[in-house]
Design a protein around this motif. Structure first.
Motif: not given
Length: 417
Positions: A4-31
């Motif tokens: 079986s091939v696991q498909k990544i839903s739109k909601d999962v990708m949205k959550l990943y990108n949200q948390k990616l931006l939060l991590r960048i803001l945590k590490d890099e400060g104002p951006i």
């Protein structure tokens, strides 16, 4: 055979990108949004949509335009650090510590109290009372708290919130999460304290930007928190990291687990104290008797003073403990081949007396192929690392976990891990 091939839903990708931006803001400060786009390869419209969502959730805010030499002034964003407050709790063998912190790991307030009665219900009542006290003294409403993180020694079922076997408390399958949630009326996450210390190092300490590392906690007990591919390794039955109960010496002393010669029985804080107490009672010469005349009352603080004064019995005992610690760490490195081992706990106070022997023994026993790019270091997080780690259970969910941001920010809503 079909796969079986696991498909990544739109909601999962949205959550990943949200948390990616939060991590960048945590590490890099104002951006700026433009820089976020360059760092993530996401389009500017996608970045704009995500920043609007994060603003609506009150997790980031627009701090205005940045002055640059040429072109349009970019709008800058940064974390709204106090929008996500959590409380970290550690239950030790004879005390409880509670700490209030924000999403960047800043400990805003902390408190510790002795706790000699270790019955589960009594402990839960004491934790609840401490949480109420710290909220009152910090002038913080319970509605501002997103959750309670609890770090406990021994085997912990992190999924169901059960303290399976903490040897220093003599509990047996205690549903500690349920006990605390019923009293505090906030969601609770629970894990082994060595795992929570590893999370503290991962987000705020020497484990940042590392793929795989191990935190070795040498305190009243000994255990390891193992991070593999950026995630905690719990093991099949949550028993991973119990290096303290690996037999190092066939003729060693009795351990709390019932076996003989365990690393914990040879090199833990309790083992060091008990060894010195026993030898002082047997009449071994030591200046520690001038610091504390009653051997039964000798503590780790007395031992630290005696070591600083050059007491031979104390230094020999510490070297003996360090020798076996070096063997234990070499076992971990030979098995897991991590980027780094970070030593935490009470032993940090003795690092100038033990690291030499520890490293010598480690280098003698570790595979050379596993230490070419390896680092052995002491934690720099200080004596509040335990509550920071416990609170990091929630911080990990905010920046990386599978829980949606809406669920995390919704008061008293259970979080599914």
């Amino acid at each position: 055979m079909k796969y079986s091939v696991q498909k990544i839903s739109k909601d999962v990708m949205k959550l990943y990108n949200q948390k990616l931006l939060l991590r960048i803001l945590k590490d890099e400060g104002p951006i700026s949004r433009s820089d976020l786009s360059k760092m993530t390869d996401l389009t500017l419209p996608a970045i704009s949509e995500i920043t609007k969502e994060l603003e609506s959730l009150n997790l980031i805010h627009n701090i205005g335009e940045s002055r640059i030499n040429r072109g349009r002034f970019p709008t800058m964003y940064q974390l709204k650090v106090d929008a996500f407050k959590v409380i970290g709790v550690t239950i030790r063998s004879n005390s409880i510590r509670v700490g209030l912190m924000n999403m960047t790991g800043e400990i805003l307030y902390d408190k510790e109290q002795a706790q000699l009665n270790t019955q589960p219900e009594i402990i839960a009542d004491a934790v609840s009372s401490l949480v109420d006290t710290i909220l009152q003294e910090a002038n913080t409403k319970k509605s501002e708290i997103r959750g309670i993180g609890l770090g406990m020694h021994g085997i912990v079922d992190a999924v169901n919130g059960i303290s399976v076997y903490p040897p220093h408390l003599n509990w047996d399958n205690v549903p500690i999460r349920t006990l605390l949630e019923a009293r505090i009326q906030l969601p609770v996450l629970v894990d082994n304290d060595c795992n929570t210390l590893a999370l503290a190092e991962y987000w705020f300490g020497g484990g940042r930007n590392l793929n795989s590392f191990i935190t070795l906690n040498v305190d009243y007990g000994i255990g390891a928190g193992i991070v593999v591919d950026g995630n905690l390794f719990h093991g099949r039955d949550f028993g991973a990291g119990q290096i303290g109960h690996v037999a190092i010496s066939d003729n060693g002393p009795l351990c709390t687990c019932g076996k003989y010669g365990c690393l914990e029985a040879l090199s833990s804080e309790n083992a060091i104290i008990e060894t010195i107490q026993k030898k002082v009672k047997q009449g071994y010469p030591s200046s520690i008797k001038e610091i504390e005349g009653n051997p039964e009352k000798i503590t780790i603080h007395h031992i630290l003073h005696a070591a600083a004064a050059g007491d031979e019995l104390t230094l020999n005992t510490l070297n003996h403990a360090a020798h076996y610690l070096g063997i234990g760490i070499s076992m971990l490195v030979n098995l897991f081949n991590p980027d780094k081992v970070i030593i935490t706990g009470a032993v940090i106070g003795f690092k100038e007396y033990v690291l030499g022997t520890l490293k010598e023994t480690f280098n003698r026993n570790a595979l050379k192929t596993n230490v070419t790019h390896f680092e052995l270091a002491a934690s720099q997080l200080g004596d509040k690392a335990d509550v920071l780690g416990a609170g990091s259970l929630w911080i990990n969910e905010l920046f990386k976990g599978n829980s949606s941001l809406t669920d995390l920010l919704h008061e008293n809503k259970p979080v599914s891990l």
